[in-house]
Design a protein around this motif. Structure first.
Motif, PDB file in Angstrom:
ATOM      1  N   ALA A 264       0.839  -1.200   0.000  1.00  0.00           N
ATOM      2  CA  ALA A 264       0.000   0.000   0.000  1.00  0.00           C
ATOM      3  C   ALA A 264       0.875   1.252   0.000  1.00  0.00           C
TER       4      ALA A 264
ATOM      5  N   ILE B  33       3.868   1.467  -1.294  1.00  0.00           N
ATOM      6  CA  ILE B  33       4.431   1.565  -2.643  1.00  0.00           C
ATOM      7  C   ILE B  33       3.380   2.136  -3.594  1.00  0.00           C
ATOM      8  N   GLY B  34       2.129   1.645  -3.466  1.00  0.00           N
ATOM      9  CA  GLY B  34       1.041   2.201  -4.270  1.00  0.00           C
ATOM     10  C   GLY B  34       0.843   3.679  -3.985  1.00  0.00           C
TER      11      GLY B  34
ATOM     12  N   GLY C 144       3.164   5.757  -3.113  1.00  0.00           N
ATOM     13  CA  GLY C 144       4.259   6.454  -3.802  1.00  0.00           C
ATOM     14  C   GLY C 144       3.908   6.724  -5.255  1.00  0.00           C
ATOM     15  N   PHE C 145       3.371   5.693  -5.918  1.00  0.00           N
ATOM     16  CA  PHE C 145       2.915   5.854  -7.310  1.00  0.00           C
ATOM     17  C   PHE C 145       1.821   6.921  -7.388  1.00  0.00           C
ATOM     18  N   ALA C 146       0.871   6.855  -6.430  1.00  0.00           N
ATOM     19  CA  ALA C 146      -0.283   7.757  -6.470  1.00  0.00           C
ATOM     20  C   ALA C 146       0.164   9.210  -6.332  1.00  0.00           C
TER      21      ALA C 146
ATOM     22  N   ASP D  82       2.973  10.446  -7.191  1.00  0.00           N
ATOM     23  CA  ASP D  82       3.638  10.818  -8.442  1.00  0.00           C
ATOM     24  C   ASP D  82       2.619  11.069  -9.554  1.00  0.00           C
ATOM     25  N   GLN D  83       1.533  10.257  -9.549  1.00  0.00           N
ATOM     26  CA  GLN D  83       0.584  10.306 -10.653  1.00  0.00           C
ATOM     27  C   GLN D  83      -0.494  11.362 -10.508  1.00  0.00           C
ATOM     28  N   PHE D  84      -1.013  11.507  -9.270  1.00  0.00           N
ATOM     29  CA  PHE D  84      -2.236  12.290  -9.113  1.00  0.00           C
ATOM     30  C   PHE D  84      -2.002  13.689  -8.558  1.00  0.00           C
TER      31      PHE D  84
ATOM     32  N   TRP E  79       8.444  19.760  -8.751  1.00  0.00           N
ATOM     33  CA  TRP E  79       9.090  18.465  -8.962  1.00  0.00           C
ATOM     34  C   TRP E  79       9.701  17.914  -7.676  1.00  0.00           C
TER      35      TRP E  79
ATOM     36  N   VAL F 191       8.518  14.334  -6.106  1.00  0.00           N
ATOM     37  CA  VAL F 191       9.450  13.204  -6.085  1.00  0.00           C
ATOM     38  C   VAL F 191       9.889  12.894  -4.655  1.00  0.00           C
TER      39      VAL F 191
ATOM     40  N   ALA G 278       7.046  11.009  -2.957  1.00  0.00           N
ATOM     41  CA  ALA G 278       6.913   9.672  -3.549  1.00  0.00           C
ATOM     42  C   ALA G 278       8.059   8.771  -3.088  1.00  0.00           C
ATOM     43  N   LEU G 279       9.285   9.287  -3.123  1.00  0.00           N
ATOM     44  CA  LEU G 279      10.427   8.455  -2.725  1.00  0.00           C
ATOM     45  C   LEU G 279      10.361   8.105  -1.242  1.00  0.00           C
TER      46      LEU G 279
ATOM     47  N   LEU H 278       7.947   5.247  -1.014  1.00  0.00           N
ATOM     48  CA  LEU H 278       8.516   4.018  -1.593  1.00  0.00           C
ATOM     49  C   LEU H 278       9.573   3.428  -0.661  1.00  0.00           C
TER      50      LEU H 278
ATOM     51  N   ALA I 218       9.581  -0.329   1.058  1.00  0.00           N
ATOM     52  CA  ALA I 218      10.650  -1.331   0.970  1.00  0.00           C
ATOM     53  C   ALA I 218      11.098  -1.756   2.367  1.00  0.00           C
TER      54      ALA I 218
END
Lengths: 136, 104
Positions: free
Chosen positions: A51, A53-54, A56-58, A60-62, A68, A72, A75-76, A79, A83
Protein backbone atom coordinates in the motif's frame (compact mmCIF):
# COMPACT_ATOMS: atom_id res chain seq x y z
CA UNK A 1 27.66 -2.49 22.17
CA UNK A 2 23.91 -2.92 22.07
CA UNK A 3 23.89 -1.78 18.46
CA UNK A 4 26.57 -4.31 17.49
CA UNK A 5 24.54 -7.09 19.13
CA UNK A 6 21.45 -6.00 17.20
CA UNK A 7 23.35 -6.09 13.90
CA UNK A 8 24.64 -9.60 14.71
CA UNK A 9 21.08 -10.65 15.52
CA UNK A 10 19.88 -9.21 12.20
CA UNK A 11 22.56 -11.14 10.26
CA UNK A 12 21.57 -14.32 12.10
CA UNK A 13 17.96 -13.72 11.11
CA UNK A 14 18.87 -13.03 7.46
CA UNK A 15 20.53 -16.47 7.38
CA UNK A 16 17.17 -17.92 8.41
CA UNK A 17 15.39 -16.17 5.53
CA UNK A 18 17.18 -18.32 2.98
CA UNK A 19 17.55 -21.55 4.91
CA UNK A 20 14.28 -23.43 4.83
CA UNK A 21 14.12 -26.03 7.52
CA UNK A 22 16.84 -24.47 9.64
CA UNK A 23 14.20 -22.79 11.73
CA UNK A 24 12.76 -26.20 12.53
CA UNK A 25 15.95 -27.15 14.34
CA UNK A 26 14.97 -24.81 17.15
CA UNK A 27 12.56 -25.54 19.95
CA UNK A 28 9.44 -27.57 19.29
CA UNK A 29 6.75 -27.37 16.60
CA UNK A 30 3.90 -25.24 17.96
CA UNK A 31 0.18 -25.63 17.42
CA UNK A 32 -0.18 -24.82 13.71
CA UNK A 33 -2.78 -22.16 14.48
CA UNK A 34 -0.04 -20.03 16.08
CA UNK A 35 2.12 -20.36 12.96
CA UNK A 36 -0.82 -19.45 10.73
CA UNK A 37 -1.60 -16.40 12.88
CA UNK A 38 2.05 -15.33 12.57
CA UNK A 39 1.82 -15.85 8.81
CA UNK A 40 -1.28 -13.64 8.61
CA UNK A 41 0.48 -10.91 10.56
CA UNK A 42 3.37 -11.15 8.09
CA UNK A 43 0.92 -10.83 5.19
CA UNK A 44 -0.77 -7.82 6.82
CA UNK A 45 2.64 -6.09 7.01
CA UNK A 46 3.36 -7.07 3.41
CA UNK A 47 0.06 -5.49 2.36
CA UNK A 48 1.00 -2.37 4.31
CA UNK A 49 4.26 -2.34 2.38
CA UNK A 50 2.48 -2.74 -0.97
CA UNK A 51 0.00 0.00 0.00
CA UNK A 52 2.90 2.38 0.76
CA UNK A 53 4.43 1.57 -2.64
CA UNK A 54 1.04 2.20 -4.27
CA UNK A 55 0.88 5.48 -2.34
CA UNK A 56 4.26 6.45 -3.80
CA UNK A 57 2.92 5.85 -7.31
CA UNK A 58 -0.28 7.76 -6.47
CA UNK A 59 1.60 10.85 -5.25
CA UNK A 60 3.64 10.82 -8.44
CA UNK A 61 0.58 10.31 -10.65
CA UNK A 62 -2.24 12.29 -9.11
CA UNK A 63 -0.43 15.44 -7.93
CA UNK A 64 1.11 16.49 -11.25
CA UNK A 65 0.95 20.22 -10.45
CA UNK A 66 3.28 20.00 -7.46
CA UNK A 67 6.83 21.30 -7.79
CA UNK A 68 9.09 18.47 -8.96
CA UNK A 69 11.13 18.30 -5.75
CA UNK A 70 8.06 17.96 -3.51
CA UNK A 71 6.39 15.39 -5.71
CA UNK A 72 9.45 13.20 -6.09
CA UNK A 73 10.49 13.72 -2.46
CA UNK A 74 7.11 12.58 -1.08
CA UNK A 75 6.91 9.67 -3.55
CA UNK A 76 10.43 8.46 -2.72
CA UNK A 77 9.70 8.76 1.01
CA UNK A 78 6.66 6.49 0.64
CA UNK A 79 8.52 4.02 -1.59
CA UNK A 80 11.44 3.80 0.85
CA UNK A 81 8.99 3.22 3.71
CA UNK A 82 7.34 0.45 1.66
CA UNK A 83 10.65 -1.33 0.97
CA UNK A 84 11.70 -1.03 4.62
CA UNK A 85 8.31 -2.34 5.73
CA UNK A 86 8.61 -5.46 3.53
CA UNK A 87 12.11 -6.29 4.78
CA UNK A 88 11.07 -5.76 8.36
CA UNK A 89 7.98 -7.95 7.80
CA UNK A 90 10.12 -11.03 7.03
CA UNK A 91 12.55 -10.27 9.83
CA UNK A 92 9.76 -9.89 12.37
CA UNK A 93 8.07 -13.05 11.10
CA UNK A 94 11.30 -15.03 11.59
CA UNK A 95 11.81 -13.59 15.07
CA UNK A 96 8.22 -14.37 16.10
CA UNK A 97 8.42 -17.89 14.64
CA UNK A 98 11.58 -18.62 16.63
CA UNK A 99 10.12 -17.13 19.80
CA UNK A 100 6.98 -19.28 19.43
CA UNK A 101 9.09 -22.41 18.90
CA UNK A 102 11.23 -21.68 21.94
CA UNK A 103 8.17 -20.72 24.02
CA UNK A 104 9.67 -17.28 24.66
CA UNK A 105 7.85 -13.95 24.78
CA UNK A 106 7.15 -12.43 21.38
CA UNK A 107 9.71 -9.78 20.36
CA UNK A 108 8.73 -6.17 20.98
CA UNK A 109 9.36 -3.55 18.33
CA UNK A 110 9.32 0.21 17.97
CA UNK A 111 8.86 -0.09 14.20
CA UNK A 112 5.03 0.39 14.22
CA UNK A 113 5.41 3.66 16.14
CA UNK A 114 8.17 4.92 13.82
CA UNK A 115 6.17 3.97 10.71
CA UNK A 116 3.06 5.73 12.07
CA UNK A 117 5.04 8.91 12.72
CA UNK A 118 6.59 8.73 9.26
CA UNK A 119 3.22 8.24 7.54
CA UNK A 120 1.70 11.06 9.63
CA UNK A 121 4.52 13.41 8.58
CA UNK A 122 4.04 12.56 4.89
CA UNK A 123 0.26 13.04 5.21
CA UNK A 124 0.78 16.40 6.94
CA UNK A 125 3.21 17.51 4.24
CA UNK A 126 0.66 16.56 1.57
CA UNK A 127 -2.15 18.47 3.31
CA UNK A 128 0.05 21.58 3.55
CA UNK A 129 1.21 21.27 -0.06
CA UNK A 130 -2.29 20.71 -1.46
CA UNK A 131 -3.96 23.41 0.68
CA UNK A 132 -1.26 25.94 -0.15
CA UNK A 133 -1.94 25.14 -3.80
CA UNK A 134 1.70 25.37 -4.77
CA UNK A 135 2.17 25.00 -8.46
CA UNK A 136 5.05 25.25 -10.77
CA UNK B 1 -12.87 -34.13 23.61
CA UNK B 2 -9.90 -31.76 23.34
CA UNK B 3 -8.62 -30.23 20.11
CA UNK B 4 -11.40 -31.24 17.67
CA UNK B 5 -13.83 -29.06 19.62
CA UNK B 6 -12.45 -26.17 17.58
CA UNK B 7 -13.21 -25.93 13.88
CA UNK B 8 -9.91 -26.78 12.19
CA UNK B 9 -10.99 -25.43 8.82
CA UNK B 10 -11.23 -21.73 9.56
CA UNK B 11 -7.59 -20.89 10.34
CA UNK B 12 -6.17 -22.18 7.03
CA UNK B 13 -9.02 -20.51 5.18
CA UNK B 14 -8.36 -17.14 6.84
CA UNK B 15 -4.69 -17.46 5.93
CA UNK B 16 -5.59 -18.38 2.35
CA UNK B 17 -7.79 -15.27 2.09
CA UNK B 18 -4.97 -13.16 3.54
CA UNK B 19 -2.72 -14.33 0.70
CA UNK B 20 -5.50 -13.52 -1.78
CA UNK B 21 -5.85 -9.99 -0.36
CA UNK B 22 -2.12 -9.55 -0.70
CA UNK B 23 -2.20 -10.45 -4.40
CA UNK B 24 -5.07 -8.00 -4.89
CA UNK B 25 -2.99 -5.22 -3.30
CA UNK B 26 -0.09 -6.15 -5.58
CA UNK B 27 -2.47 -5.93 -8.56
CA UNK B 28 -3.39 -2.36 -7.61
CA UNK B 29 0.33 -1.50 -7.47
CA UNK B 30 0.89 -3.08 -10.90
CA UNK B 31 -2.03 -1.09 -12.38
CA UNK B 32 -0.61 2.16 -10.93
CA UNK B 33 2.77 1.23 -12.41
CA UNK B 34 1.09 0.78 -15.80
CA UNK B 35 -0.55 4.19 -15.53
CA UNK B 36 2.81 5.70 -14.66
CA UNK B 37 4.61 3.99 -17.57
CA UNK B 38 1.95 4.83 -20.18
CA UNK B 39 1.82 8.59 -19.52
CA UNK B 40 3.45 10.90 -22.02
CA UNK B 41 7.18 11.29 -21.74
CA UNK B 42 7.95 7.91 -20.23
CA UNK B 43 10.84 6.63 -22.32
CA UNK B 44 12.22 3.16 -22.95
CA UNK B 45 13.49 3.01 -19.35
CA UNK B 46 9.92 3.50 -18.15
CA UNK B 47 8.69 0.63 -20.30
CA UNK B 48 11.44 -1.65 -19.01
CA UNK B 49 10.55 -0.73 -15.41
CA UNK B 50 6.87 -1.47 -16.12
CA UNK B 51 7.78 -4.85 -17.66
CA UNK B 52 9.79 -5.65 -14.54
CA UNK B 53 6.84 -4.62 -12.36
CA UNK B 54 4.60 -7.03 -14.30
CA UNK B 55 7.16 -9.83 -13.87
CA UNK B 56 7.35 -9.16 -10.12
CA UNK B 57 3.56 -9.08 -9.87
CA UNK B 58 3.47 -12.49 -11.60
CA UNK B 59 6.20 -13.74 -9.25
CA UNK B 60 4.16 -12.71 -6.21
CA UNK B 61 1.11 -14.35 -7.76
CA UNK B 62 3.01 -17.64 -8.20
CA UNK B 63 4.33 -17.53 -4.61
CA UNK B 64 0.83 -16.87 -3.29
CA UNK B 65 -0.71 -19.55 -5.49
CA UNK B 66 1.72 -22.21 -4.22
CA UNK B 67 0.99 -21.33 -0.62
CA UNK B 68 -2.77 -21.21 -1.25
CA UNK B 69 -2.60 -24.71 -2.74
CA UNK B 70 -0.81 -26.03 0.33
CA UNK B 71 -3.39 -24.40 2.60
CA UNK B 72 -6.30 -25.72 0.52
CA UNK B 73 -5.16 -29.34 0.92
CA UNK B 74 -7.02 -29.55 4.20
CA UNK B 75 -5.86 -31.31 7.32
CA UNK B 76 -2.87 -29.97 9.20
CA UNK B 77 -1.21 -27.40 6.89
CA UNK B 78 2.59 -27.23 6.59
CA UNK B 79 4.13 -24.09 8.09
CA UNK B 80 5.26 -21.24 5.86
CA UNK B 81 8.97 -21.66 5.04
CA UNK B 82 11.43 -18.75 5.45
CA UNK B 83 12.38 -19.01 1.76
CA UNK B 84 8.74 -18.61 0.78
CA UNK B 85 8.28 -15.58 3.06
CA UNK B 86 11.52 -14.01 1.80
CA UNK B 87 10.49 -14.52 -1.82
CA UNK B 88 7.21 -12.67 -1.22
CA UNK B 89 8.92 -9.82 0.64
CA UNK B 90 11.73 -9.49 -1.91
CA UNK B 91 9.10 -9.16 -4.67
CA UNK B 92 7.66 -6.20 -2.75
CA UNK B 93 11.13 -4.63 -2.29
CA UNK B 94 11.93 -5.08 -5.99
CA UNK B 95 8.57 -3.48 -6.85
CA UNK B 96 9.62 -0.47 -4.75
CA UNK B 97 12.93 -0.29 -6.66
CA UNK B 98 11.11 -0.38 -10.03
CA UNK B 99 8.69 2.25 -8.74
CA UNK B 100 11.67 4.47 -7.87
CA UNK B 101 12.93 4.10 -11.45
CA UNK B 102 9.48 5.07 -12.77
CA UNK B 103 9.09 8.07 -10.46
CA UNK B 104 12.53 9.54 -11.18
Amino acid sequence: MGKVLRVIELVRNVRFWFAPGRIEDEGETPDYRFSLANERTFLAWLRTSLALIGGGFAVDQFLPDLPWAWRVGLALGLLAAGALCALRAVNHWVRCERAIRRRENLPVSRFPALLSIGVALVALAMVVVVLAGWQE
Amino acid sequence: MTAPARDPGLQPERTRLAWRRTTLTATVVAVLAGKSALREGAGAAGHVAFALCCALWLGLLVVAHRRIRVLALGGRPAALTPAHASAAALCAVALAVCATALVL
